[in-house]
Design an enzyme around this catalytic site. Structure first.
Site, short mmCIF file in Angstrom:
data_model
loop_
_atom_site.label_atom_id
_atom_site.label_comp_id
_atom_site.label_asym_id
_atom_site.label_seq_id
_atom_site.Cartn_x
_atom_site.Cartn_y
_atom_site.Cartn_z
N ARG A 1 0.87 -1.18 0.00
CA ARG A 1 0.00 0.00 0.00
C ARG A 1 0.90 1.23 0.00
O ARG A 1 1.91 1.28 0.70
CB ARG A 1 -0.90 0.04 1.24
CG ARG A 1 -2.11 -0.89 1.16
CD ARG A 1 -3.15 -0.44 0.12
NE ARG A 1 -4.28 -1.35 0.02
CZ ARG A 1 -4.36 -2.40 -0.82
NH1 ARG A 1 -3.39 -2.66 -1.66
NH2 ARG A 1 -5.44 -3.15 -0.83
N ASP B 1 4.58 -0.58 -6.92
CA ASP B 1 3.32 -0.87 -7.62
C ASP B 1 2.19 -0.03 -7.02
O ASP B 1 1.07 -0.08 -7.50
CB ASP B 1 2.99 -2.37 -7.49
CG ASP B 1 1.77 -2.75 -8.32
OD1 ASP B 1 1.77 -2.43 -9.53
OD2 ASP B 1 0.83 -3.35 -7.78
N GLU C 1 -2.22 7.52 -5.14
CA GLU C 1 -2.53 6.87 -6.42
C GLU C 1 -3.99 7.04 -6.84
O GLU C 1 -4.33 6.89 -8.02
CB GLU C 1 -2.18 5.38 -6.37
CG GLU C 1 -3.08 4.56 -5.45
CD GLU C 1 -2.73 3.07 -5.47
OE1 GLU C 1 -1.54 2.74 -5.30
OE2 GLU C 1 -3.65 2.25 -5.66
N HIS D 1 -0.39 -0.23 -9.79
CA HIS D 1 -1.22 -1.16 -9.02
C HIS D 1 -1.71 -2.32 -9.90
O HIS D 1 -2.91 -2.59 -9.99
CB HIS D 1 -2.41 -0.43 -8.39
CG HIS D 1 -2.84 -1.06 -7.09
ND1 HIS D 1 -3.12 -0.34 -5.96
CD2 HIS D 1 -3.02 -2.36 -6.74
CE1 HIS D 1 -3.47 -1.17 -4.99
NE2 HIS D 1 -3.41 -2.39 -5.44
P1 NAD Z 1 -1.68 -11.09 5.07
O1 NAD Z 1 -2.72 -10.56 5.99
O2 NAD Z 1 -1.68 -12.53 4.71
O3 NAD Z 1 -0.23 -10.75 5.66
C1 NAD Z 1 0.11 -9.53 6.22
C2 NAD Z 1 1.23 -9.79 7.21
O4 NAD Z 1 1.65 -8.52 7.72
C3 NAD Z 1 0.80 -10.65 8.42
O5 NAD Z 1 1.70 -11.71 8.62
C4 NAD Z 1 0.84 -9.66 9.58
O6 NAD Z 1 1.20 -10.28 10.82
C5 NAD Z 1 1.92 -8.69 9.09
N1 NAD Z 1 1.89 -7.41 9.81
C6 NAD Z 1 0.87 -6.78 10.45
N2 NAD Z 1 1.31 -5.67 11.03
C7 NAD Z 1 2.63 -5.58 10.75
C8 NAD Z 1 3.65 -4.64 11.09
N3 NAD Z 1 3.38 -3.58 11.86
N4 NAD Z 1 4.90 -4.86 10.63
C9 NAD Z 1 5.19 -5.95 9.87
N5 NAD Z 1 4.28 -6.88 9.54
C10 NAD Z 1 3.01 -6.69 9.97
O7 NAD Z 1 -1.76 -10.17 3.76
P2 NAD Z 1 -1.24 -10.52 2.30
O8 NAD Z 1 -2.32 -11.22 1.55
O9 NAD Z 1 0.11 -11.11 2.36
O10 NAD Z 1 -1.19 -9.04 1.68
C11 NAD Z 1 -0.26 -8.09 2.15
C12 NAD Z 1 -0.64 -6.73 1.63
O11 NAD Z 1 -0.47 -6.72 0.21
C13 NAD Z 1 -2.13 -6.37 1.81
O12 NAD Z 1 -2.34 -5.75 3.07
C14 NAD Z 1 -2.40 -5.42 0.69
O13 NAD Z 1 -2.24 -4.10 1.17
C15 NAD Z 1 -1.31 -5.72 -0.34
N6 NAD Z 1 -1.82 -6.19 -1.63
C16 NAD Z 1 -1.44 -5.53 -2.76
C17 NAD Z 1 -1.90 -5.95 -4.00
C18 NAD Z 1 -1.47 -5.27 -5.29
O14 NAD Z 1 -2.10 -5.49 -6.33
N7 NAD Z 1 -0.43 -4.46 -5.29
C19 NAD Z 1 -2.76 -7.04 -4.08
C20 NAD Z 1 -3.11 -7.71 -2.89
C21 NAD Z 1 -2.65 -7.27 -1.67
#
Ligand code: NAD
Length: 346
Positions: free
Chosen positions: A234, A258, A263, A295
């Site tokens: 994000r 990305d 954005e 994105h």
């Molecule tokens: P997820 O919930 O499986 O994993 C997120 C991880 O972050 C968890 O292990 C959690 O414990 C950890 N976390 C929480 N707070 C934290 C902190 N303060 N410091 C470090 N780690 C912390 O999520 P995911 O499916 O792996 O997705 C991760 C992120 O990717 C989403 O939140 C979303 O914002 C982003 N995303 C982007 C796209 C894209 O198209 N660019 C698509 C999907 C998701």
């Protein structure tokens, strides 16, 4: 159920229409983003379906609820754009897609790392113009480099597995360390250690008050000179002006993005015949060692199919008075520092 689909693009129509027929929902596709000016388009729709740059703050949720909307369907995993407390107050159920293809995002992350450090963006244009010189294209081997992964949920774990295949040494920071990730050879460290030791830092945590600008001037100053920063998570995880300063001083060697904090005014639109008004973003585009996609990390056939299926299964469950398990509640999320994701499986 009748559902108004905001920010609808041709690909949304294609994937959602096929599933809607099967699930028995009626979809109205609306190109505009959901915001104060467009919210009345949802009047009378029991379901409203939105994407990452739609606005779902307290005011908009109140208008949706008064127009008869009962269900807000997110075509995304992230939900930082939704005021869940307000949704609850207005009796709106919010359901997301907790996992559609973490592989899509993880693979794009690695594509960005390679593209920026081997200067593929410059090489592509040069070769097309008959310029076969190599000056300015010098990269480095990823093998033996230390990769720091912030957030080892579904996506971070897959990035770890892929980078292990490259022969990298892996470090991670996550308030909830995970034994499966340790089995991939990842060593959990604190953020300062990661900043000090890693050649590449890649962000895979959700956007929360704790992670907002997790990469700021102070963090950048602690990093290894020449570090690569990768953000496919994000935009607001990164303080962009601080990154620009880091690039200007050489403290940051490569940036691959990305996502971008502002954005919402840029991405998912063709603005190629307009003057970009965002000077910070425009400055980012001037660096030879910055590679940006708009994105698109999620944008694979497999992911879009899964998004369509989960979104409309969420709608079917709601229509049947059942729960799909993908509902978000303010309580669940505020009591869960992981950003509301209980399910760590891909
Ligand atoms: P997820 O919930 O499986 O994993 C997120 C991880 O972050 C968890 O292990 C959690 O414990 C950890 N976390 C929480 N707070 C934290 C902190 N303060 N410091 C470090 N780690 C912390 O999520 P995911 O499916 O792996 O997705 C991760 C992120 O990717 C989403 O939140 C979303 O914002 C982003 N995303 C982007 C796209 C894209 O198209 N660019 C698509 C999907 C998701």
């Amino acid at each position: 159920m009748q559902i108004a689909v905001f920010s609808a693009r041709a690909y949304d129509r294609r994937f959602l229409s096929e599933v809607a027929e099967h699930e028995g929902h009626g979809l109205t596709f609306l190109e505009p983003r959901l915001d104060r000016h467009t919210v009345t388009l949802a009047d009378g729709y029991e379901g409203v379906c939105i994407f990452v740059n739609d606005t779902a703050d307290a005011e908009i949720l109140a208008t949706l609820a008064s127009g008869g909307t009962r269900l807000l369907l997110l075509r995304s995993t992230g939900f930082n754009h939704v005021d869940l407390q307000a949704a609850e107050q207005h009796g709106l159920t919010v359901a997301r897609v907790p996992a559609y293809s973490p592989y899509a995002v993880a693979e794009h992350t690695v594509a960005l790392m390679l593209a920026v450090e081997r200067r593929l963006h410059r090489a592509y244009n040069r070769v097309r113009e008959g310029n076969f010189a190599l000056e300015g294209l010098l990269g480095f081997d990823l093998r033996n480099k230390r990769i720091g992964i912030i957030g080892t949920g579904q996506i971070g774990q897959i990035v770890a597995r892929i980078m292990r295949g490259f022969g990298c040494s892996l470090r991670a920071y996550d308030p909830y360390p995970n034994d499966t990730v340790r089995d991939y050879g990842v060593r959990y460290v604190d953020l300062d250690t990661m900043f000090r030791d890693c050649d590449v830092i890649t962000l895979h945590c959700p956007l929360t008050p704790d992670t907002h600008h997790i990469i700021d001037a102070e963090a950048i100053a602690k990093m290894k000179p020449g570090v690569m920063i990768v953000n496919t998570s994000r935009g607001a995880l990164v303080d962009t002006p601080a990154v620009i300063e880091g690039l200007k001083s050489g403290q940051i060697g490569n940036v691959a993005l990305d996502v971008y904090e502002e954005e919402g005014d840029l991405f998912f639109e063709d603005l190629s015949d307009r003057v970009i008004q965002d000077d910070v973003f425009s400055r980012l585009l001037t660096f030879p060692n910055v590679f940006i996609t708009a994105h698109q990390a999620f944008f694979t056939e497999e992911a879009l199919q899964n998004i369509a299926e989960t979104t409309l299964v969420n709608a079917s469950a709601f229509a049947a008075g059942e729960r799909s398990g993908n509902e978000l509640t303010h309580e669940l999320v505020s009591g869960d520092a992981r950003g509301g994701s209980d399910d760590q499986d891909a």
